[in-house]
Design a protein around this motif. Structure first.
Motif, PDB file in Angstrom:
ATOM      1  N   ALA A   9      -5.978 -46.053 -12.740  1.00 50.67           N
ATOM      2  CA  ALA A   9      -6.284 -47.159 -11.827  1.00 50.67           C
ATOM      3  C   ALA A   9      -5.348 -48.342 -12.068  1.00 50.67           C
ATOM      4  O   ALA A   9      -4.907 -49.004 -11.119  1.00 50.67           O
ATOM      5  N   ILE A  12      -1.942 -47.646 -10.563  1.00 52.85           N
ATOM      6  CA  ILE A  12      -1.996 -47.777  -9.103  1.00 52.85           C
ATOM      7  C   ILE A  12      -1.931 -49.249  -8.704  1.00 52.85           C
ATOM      8  O   ILE A  12      -1.231 -49.630  -7.767  1.00 52.85           O
ATOM      9  N   SER A  17       1.702 -44.694  -6.695  1.00 56.73           N
ATOM     10  CA  SER A  17       0.712 -44.025  -5.864  1.00 56.73           C
ATOM     11  C   SER A  17      -0.291 -43.318  -6.766  1.00 56.73           C
ATOM     12  O   SER A  17      -0.052 -43.140  -7.970  1.00 56.73           O
ATOM     13  N   GLU A  18      -1.403 -42.892  -6.185  1.00 55.33           N
ATOM     14  CA  GLU A  18      -2.430 -42.219  -6.984  1.00 55.33           C
ATOM     15  C   GLU A  18      -1.869 -40.951  -7.632  1.00 55.33           C
ATOM     16  O   GLU A  18      -2.118 -40.671  -8.804  1.00 55.33           O
ATOM     17  N   LYS A  22      -1.457 -40.194 -11.687  1.00 56.74           N
ATOM     18  CA  LYS A  22      -2.111 -39.053 -12.323  1.00 56.74           C
ATOM     19  C   LYS A  22      -1.100 -38.183 -13.071  1.00 56.74           C
ATOM     20  O   LYS A  22      -1.365 -37.737 -14.195  1.00 56.74           O
TER      21      LYS A  22
END
Length: 276
Positions: A9, A12, A17-18, A22
């Motif tokens: 989080a 981001i 970007s997500e 990740k």
């Protein structure tokens, strides 16, 4: 940083970007890994892994390693990676500070002189009502020379049918040599991405990019005229009011603001408008 901080989080919020966040989180916890193994540890589609890794390499967050015929990927030191991420943001903020200073001077002159002399000027026009605004907007577009620059933000004054008509009319403008540039908010592209209005404009050659959020909605026509929708808190919705200003120096100032956001904006992939 607390050990309980949500790293994904936080990344981001800093601009990844997500999917990028990740994948980088996975890379942090392992010395090196193949692309095909990443989906086992991160919720990222297998078909998007190489795209995400390429983006992370460009942003300075991961490196590609080759051992014979096997390619593996590893994380760049977080200190170096975050510094590379923040550097353009600092440059953007410096640019905005310089622009803000210029705007204060340019707009301050207008503001300080407007109260007593506004009625004597013919370069300011106030429009109220949907029909009047759309008619004037189309008139400004059809007569523009050189360029039309727009920031698209929030609700439209025009209907879907009028938007399609506008997209079709762009063909005549481009044939006439008018350069069209539009900045969209990310939410609009993600919600509307592949509709006729956007894809038709893209096919015609309208230059378009997107940002997370724009400060205002505006249209600039031909080096001289600005159209600025207004929001009056004293008037209940729908609030359809717009200001037309013919002022070359003010036009240049707003164009400078547009360039700051344009230079920081993301390209839009109209084949797959979802970004990595």
């Amino acid at each position: 940083m607390s050990k309980n901080t949500d790293i994904v989080a936080s990344l981001i919020s800093l601009g990844l970007s997500e999917r990028e966040a990740k994948v980088y989180r996975v890379l942090l916890g392992i010395e090196e890994i193949t692309a095909s193994a990443i989906p086992k540890f991160a919720d990222v589609p297998r078909t998007k892994v190489y795209e995400v890794l390429t983006s992370l390499q460009k942003k300075g967050f991961c490196r590609e390693n080759s051992d014979g015929n096997i390619l593996t990927y590893s994380a760049v030191d977080p200190k170096l990676a975050l510094e590379s991420l923040m550097r353009p943001e600092r440059e953007r903020l410096r640019g905005m500070e310089e622009l803000s200073s210029t705007l204060q001077e340019e707009m301050g002159v207008l503001y300080n002189n407007s109260a007593s002399r506004l009625s004597d000027y013919e370069f300011i026009e106030i429009l109220k009502g949907h029909a009047e605004i759309v008619h004037r907007y189309n008139d400004l577009r059809s007569n523009a020379r050189g360029e039309i620059i727009e920031m698209s933000k929030g609700d439209y004054f025009i209907s879907d049918e009028e938007a399609i008509h506008e997209a079709d009319a762009n063909a005549k403008l481009i044939d006439r040599g008018v350069k069209l540039q539009v900045l969209y908010e990310r939410s609009e592209i993600e919600q509307c991405g592949k509709n006729y209005f956007h894809t038709k404009n893209h096919e015609l050659g309208v230059l378009a990019r997107m940002v997370d959020e724009l400060p205002i909605k505006m249209s600039l026509f031909g080096g001289n005229t600005l159209m600025l929708p207004l929001s009056d808190p004293a008037i209940p919705e729908p609030n359809t009011t717009a200001l037309i200003i013919e002022h070359p120096e003010l036009y240049k100032t707003f164009k400078m603001m547009f360039r700051v956001y344009w230079d920081q904006a993301m390209e839009i992939d109209f084949n797959d408008h979802a970004t990595i």
